[in-house]
Design a protein around this motif. Structure first.
Motif, short mmCIF file in Angstrom:
data_model
loop_
_atom_site.label_atom_id
_atom_site.label_comp_id
_atom_site.label_asym_id
_atom_site.label_seq_id
_atom_site.Cartn_x
_atom_site.Cartn_y
_atom_site.Cartn_z
N SER A 29 54.13 43.77 26.09
CA SER A 29 54.51 43.23 27.40
C SER A 29 54.23 44.24 28.51
CB SER A 29 55.97 42.79 27.42
OG SER A 29 56.83 43.90 27.33
N SER A 30 54.34 45.53 28.21
CA SER A 30 54.00 46.55 29.20
C SER A 30 52.52 46.50 29.55
CB SER A 30 54.36 47.95 28.68
OG SER A 30 55.73 48.07 28.49
N PHE A 31 51.68 46.35 28.52
CA PHE A 31 50.24 46.23 28.77
C PHE A 31 49.93 44.97 29.57
CE2 PHE A 31 49.49 49.15 25.07
CZ PHE A 31 48.78 50.11 25.78
N VAL A 32 50.57 43.86 29.23
CA VAL A 32 50.33 42.60 29.94
C VAL A 32 50.78 42.72 31.40
CG1 VAL A 32 51.06 40.18 30.08
CG2 VAL A 32 50.41 41.16 27.88
N GLU A 33 51.95 43.33 31.62
CA GLU A 33 52.46 43.50 32.98
C GLU A 33 51.53 44.40 33.79
OE1 GLU A 33 54.70 43.23 36.43
OE2 GLU A 33 54.59 41.95 34.66
N ARG A 34 51.06 45.46 33.18
CA ARG A 34 50.14 46.37 33.87
C ARG A 34 48.86 45.64 34.25
NH1 ARG A 34 49.73 52.02 33.79
NH2 ARG A 34 48.01 52.63 35.09
N ALA A 35 48.33 44.82 33.35
CA ALA A 35 47.12 44.05 33.65
C ALA A 35 47.39 43.05 34.77
CB ALA A 35 46.63 43.32 32.39
N ARG A 36 48.57 42.42 34.76
CA ARG A 36 48.93 41.47 35.82
C ARG A 36 49.01 42.17 37.17
NH1 ARG A 36 52.99 39.60 38.78
NH2 ARG A 36 54.50 41.12 38.04
N GLN A 37 49.65 43.33 37.21
CA GLN A 37 49.76 44.09 38.45
C GLN A 37 48.39 44.53 38.95
OE1 GLN A 37 52.54 47.25 37.64
NE2 GLN A 37 54.31 45.91 37.81
N GLN A 38 47.51 44.89 38.03
CA GLN A 38 46.15 45.30 38.41
C GLN A 38 45.39 44.13 39.01
OE1 GLN A 38 44.94 48.50 38.32
NE2 GLN A 38 43.34 47.60 39.57
N ARG A 39 45.56 42.92 38.38
CA ARG A 39 44.90 41.73 38.93
C ARG A 39 45.41 41.42 40.34
NH1 ARG A 39 45.52 39.63 33.79
NH2 ARG A 39 47.30 38.40 34.45
N ILE A 40 46.72 41.56 40.54
CA ILE A 40 47.29 41.31 41.87
C ILE A 40 46.73 42.31 42.87
CG2 ILE A 40 49.44 41.46 43.22
CD1 ILE A 40 50.87 40.23 40.76
N ALA A 41 46.70 43.58 42.48
CA ALA A 41 46.17 44.61 43.38
C ALA A 41 44.70 44.35 43.69
CB ALA A 41 46.34 45.99 42.75
N SER A 69 43.22 41.46 43.63
CA SER A 69 43.17 40.26 44.47
C SER A 69 43.52 40.61 45.91
CB SER A 69 44.14 39.22 43.92
OG SER A 69 44.23 38.12 44.78
N GLN A 70 44.53 41.45 46.10
CA GLN A 70 44.92 41.85 47.45
C GLN A 70 43.81 42.65 48.11
OE1 GLN A 70 48.65 43.80 46.67
NE2 GLN A 70 49.83 41.91 46.86
N THR A 71 43.14 43.51 47.34
CA THR A 71 42.02 44.28 47.88
C THR A 71 40.90 43.34 48.29
OG1 THR A 71 42.58 46.16 46.49
CG2 THR A 71 40.34 46.09 47.36
N THR A 72 40.60 42.37 47.43
CA THR A 72 39.56 41.38 47.73
C THR A 72 39.94 40.59 48.97
OG1 THR A 72 38.98 41.22 45.41
CG2 THR A 72 38.28 39.41 46.82
N ASP A 73 41.21 40.18 49.08
CA ASP A 73 41.67 39.44 50.25
C ASP A 73 41.54 40.29 51.51
OD1 ASP A 73 42.27 37.34 48.57
OD2 ASP A 73 44.45 37.64 48.63
N ALA A 74 41.92 41.57 51.42
CA ALA A 74 41.84 42.45 52.59
C ALA A 74 40.39 42.61 53.03
CB ALA A 74 42.46 43.81 52.28
N VAL A 75 39.48 42.79 52.09
CA VAL A 75 38.06 42.91 52.42
C VAL A 75 37.57 41.61 53.05
CG1 VAL A 75 35.74 43.14 51.43
CG2 VAL A 75 37.56 44.69 50.71
N GLY A 76 37.99 40.48 52.49
CA GLY A 76 37.60 39.18 53.03
C GLY A 76 38.09 38.99 54.45
N ILE A 77 39.32 39.41 54.72
CA ILE A 77 39.89 39.29 56.07
C ILE A 77 39.13 40.19 57.03
CG2 ILE A 77 41.93 39.83 57.46
CD1 ILE A 77 43.61 38.79 55.06
N GLU A 78 38.79 41.39 56.60
CA GLU A 78 38.01 42.30 57.45
C GLU A 78 36.65 41.70 57.78
OE1 GLU A 78 37.71 46.26 55.84
OE2 GLU A 78 39.88 46.39 55.54
N GLN A 79 36.02 41.10 56.78
CA GLN A 79 34.70 40.49 57.01
C GLN A 79 34.82 39.31 57.98
OE1 GLN A 79 33.38 39.59 53.03
NE2 GLN A 79 32.43 41.60 52.75
N LEU A 80 35.85 38.48 57.78
CA LEU A 80 36.06 37.35 58.69
C LEU A 80 36.34 37.83 60.11
CD1 LEU A 80 38.18 34.83 56.58
CD2 LEU A 80 35.86 34.50 57.44
N THR A 81 37.14 38.86 60.23
CA THR A 81 37.46 39.41 61.55
C THR A 81 36.20 39.92 62.23
OG1 THR A 81 39.67 40.03 60.78
CG2 THR A 81 38.88 41.11 62.77
#
Length: 150
Positions: A103-115, A117-129
């Motif tokens: 479960s620790s490995f799964v949680e770490r992978a989930r947190q990495q996916r969220i991070a 995704s947030q990085t991708t979203d931030a880059v996308g927002i910068e590009q749109l801006t």
């Protein structure tokens, strides 16, 4: 004492970055703790068939790893009762430790996916801006051009 060893290993595992090596160390510690406890119990409660700690620990290792060579087995009712309780406890204990690690490995992978995704979203927002800023600049130039043409 054996539980304390495993507890310390689990705490260190949770503090340190997740790695297969750390996970293996925790699982080995849990298995070793179970073998020592089981071997000691069999030597204490069934000394006739388990006359020394080595024999008891050999039986416990075979039991907790589910290898079960059968060269050392409890025959007396007390030994079988202790063996049955140990088998249930040890397998449950090692399974729970393994589940916590998984479960620790799964949680770490989930947190990495969220991070990620947030990085991708931030880059996308910068590009749109940037694109909106460029469009706004063009519109202003068009308005100036049209305003000068009147």
């Amino acid at each position: 004492m054996a539980r304390l060893l495993v507890q310390r290993r689990l705490e260190a595992f949770q503090r340190n970055p997740l790695s297969v090596r750390n996970a293996m160390a925790v699982i080995v510690a849990a298995t070793l703790a179970s073998v020592v406890v089981g071997g000691t119990l069999m030597t204490v409660f069934d000394p006739e068939e388990f006359p020394d700690l080595g024999t008891g620990m050999w039986w416990a290792l075979q039991t907790v790893t589910t290898v079960g060579y059968g060269d050392v087995t409890p025959e007396h009712p007390v030994g079988r009762l202790v063996g049955a309780l140990f088998l249930l406890e040890a397998i449950s204990f090692v399974t729970i430790v393994t589940a916590v690690i998984t479960s620790s490995f799964v949680e770490r992978a989930r947190q990495q996916r969220i991070a990620d995704s947030q990085t991708t979203d931030a880059v996308g927002i910068e590009q749109l801006t940037a694109q909106l800023s460029e469009i706004n600049s063009r519109l202003e130039r068009i308005q100036q051009t049209l305003g000068h043409g009147e």
